[in-house]
Design an enzyme around this catalytic site. Structure first.
Site, short mmCIF file in Angstrom:
data_model
loop_
_atom_site.label_atom_id
_atom_site.label_comp_id
_atom_site.label_asym_id
_atom_site.label_seq_id
_atom_site.Cartn_x
_atom_site.Cartn_y
_atom_site.Cartn_z
N GLY A 10 0.96 -1.24 0.07
CA GLY A 10 0.02 -0.03 0.00
C GLY A 10 0.87 1.27 -0.02
N ARG A 71 0.78 -5.25 -5.20
CA ARG A 71 0.75 -6.26 -4.24
C ARG A 71 1.18 -7.43 -5.16
NH1 ARG A 71 -0.51 -4.13 0.56
NH2 ARG A 71 -2.30 -2.78 0.71
N THR A 124 4.28 2.71 5.86
CA THR A 124 2.66 2.19 5.66
C THR A 124 2.04 3.19 6.51
OG1 THR A 124 1.31 0.62 6.52
CG2 THR A 124 3.66 0.64 7.38
N ASP A 126 -0.13 2.32 8.27
CA ASP A 126 -0.65 1.43 9.65
C ASP A 126 0.09 1.55 10.75
OD1 ASP A 126 -2.65 0.80 8.02
OD2 ASP A 126 -1.81 -1.47 7.66
N ASP A 128 2.56 -0.28 11.86
CA ASP A 128 2.30 -1.82 12.66
C ASP A 128 3.46 -2.41 12.41
OD1 ASP A 128 2.30 -2.05 9.83
OD2 ASP A 128 0.60 -3.32 9.87
N ARG A 170 -6.19 -2.95 8.69
CA ARG A 170 -6.89 -4.17 8.47
C ARG A 170 -6.42 -5.03 9.61
NH1 ARG A 170 -5.35 -6.20 2.74
NH2 ARG A 170 -3.45 -5.09 3.52
O1 F6P Z 1 -1.63 -1.64 4.70
C1 F6P Z 1 -2.09 -0.45 4.49
C2 F6P Z 1 -3.57 -0.46 4.15
O2 F6P Z 1 -4.12 0.73 3.73
C3 F6P Z 1 -4.45 -1.02 5.26
O3 F6P Z 1 -4.73 -0.17 6.45
C4 F6P Z 1 -5.54 -1.25 4.56
O4 F6P Z 1 -6.39 -2.37 5.09
C5 F6P Z 1 -4.97 -1.94 3.34
O5 F6P Z 1 -3.88 -1.33 3.02
C6 F6P Z 1 -5.86 -1.71 1.97
O6 F6P Z 1 -5.31 -2.57 0.92
P1 F6P Z 1 -5.67 -2.33 -0.66
O7 F6P Z 1 -5.39 -1.05 -1.06
O8 F6P Z 1 -4.88 -3.40 -1.26
O9 F6P Z 1 -7.08 -2.38 -0.79
#
Ligand code: F6P
Length: 318
Positions: A10, A71, A124, A126, A128, A170
């Site tokens: 992301g 991804r 990120t 997050d 995390d 997530r």
């Molecule tokens: O990891 C970053 C993030 O934005 C999370 O907070 C979220 O759940 C996820 O990516 C969403 O991913 P995508 O853009 O692949 O839907």
């Protein structure tokens, strides 16, 4: 020295500032820096190009990533990782800098197992990732979330309504917790702790009894769906709620000064580590200092939610 840089997973605001720092520090040290497009996906395709000082001009303030990101399902497979390592060797890169979240760092460790020299930068929204107080993009995403809560507060107050705001995150609640505390939310629901709707309703009832007619409940997407939470509260309070899902709005936008500073420092540090022959480290920040930790160690630890902050929020929001 010939090094590569990619962004993966992301996107996060501040990634561009990190790319800029990698390119310009690399050039300062006499290196040629190759930008690899679309993360590991582009690496597998050998999609890379030399970057000049000017190629990273006018990007420090831009969200997203000029290198694009992905991804990559192909890279998850051992054959993909073998091919990616071969691409790096084939391009004559002496090292790569990987900017991304935990999945991207796991990919980096796989490359290192295959003899690639690499340094990771945590990017990120997050926050995390262990062994760093902050990841690039978190501060911006918190501010975006708080700005949304501020706006919702205006309409919540005017209409005397309760709002549920669903943030990104997530698997972890760091983002929701920070947004909730800074936004003055009445309750914050995170994946790390049990979701107790009865408790949320009790708190709301106490507020209603005191004449408080507007409230904000912040929920991390990984804890529950904002719509489900709202429905359950509606059932127990017998009143209509409104729901706002921040979604990807929270991942875009111009990076804050904090994220630009962090990204600039981490980008330069990553190049310095590669230049001094180090590998398989992740750059982090601990208080005022940058630190470097072996990436497998980083990935072995789950960053704990700041429970002191969580309980402080419970005490302050009434
Ligand atoms: O990891 C970053 C993030 O934005 C999370 O907070 C979220 O759940 C996820 O990516 C969403 O991913 P995508 O853009 O692949 O839907």
């Amino acid at each position: 020295m010939k090094i590569g840089v990619l962004t993966s997973g992301g996107d996060a605001p501040g990634m561009n500032a990190a790319i800029r720092a990698v390119v310009r520090r690399g050039i300062s040290l006499g290196a040629t820096v190759y930008g690899i497009r679309r993360g590991y996906e582009g690496l597998l395709d050998g999609d890379m190009f030399p970057m000049s000082v000017d190629s990273v001009g006018d990007i420090i303030h831009r969200g997203g990533t000029i290198l694009h990101t992905a991804r990559s399902a192909r890279f998850m497979l051992p054959e993909g990782q073998d091919l990616a390592a071969a691409r790096i060797r084939g391009a004559g890169l002496s090292g790569v800098i990987i900017i991304g979240g935990d999945g991207s760092l796991r990919g980096m460790v796989e490359l290192c197992k295959r003899g690639v020299k690499a340094i990771g930068i945590p990017g990120t929204i997050d926050n995390d990732i262990a062994y760093t107080d902050y990841t690039i993009g978190f501060d911006t995403a918190v501010n975006t979330g708080v700005e949304a809560v501020n706006r919702l507060r205006d309409t919540a107050t005017s209409h005397e309504r309760i709002f549920v705001v669903e943030t990104m995150g997530r698997h972890e609640g760091h983002l929701a917790l920070a947004v909730g505390v800074a936004g003055g939310a009445e309750s914050i629901l995170v994946p790390e702790l049990p979701v107790n709707i009865d408790e949320v309703c009790e708190k709301l009832k106490r507020g209603l009894d005191r004449g408080k007619v507007h409230s904000i409940i912040v929920v991390a997407e990984g804890a529950a769906s904002g719509f489900d939470v709202a429905k359950q509260i509606e059932e127990c309070l017998g009143m209509e709620l409104r729901v706002t899902v921040l979604g990807h709005v929270q991942r875009g936008g111009t990076p804050t000064a904090f994220d630009r500073l962090l990204a600039s420092r981490m980008g330069a540090k990553a190049v310095d580590l590669l230049a001094s022959g180090q590998s398989n480290l992740m750059v982090g920040v601990s208080g005022p200092r940058l630190v470097a930790t072996p990436t497998p160690e980083v990935l072995a630890v789950k960053k704990a939610l700041d429970l002191d902050l969580y309980y402080l929020a419970q005490d302050l929001a009434r």
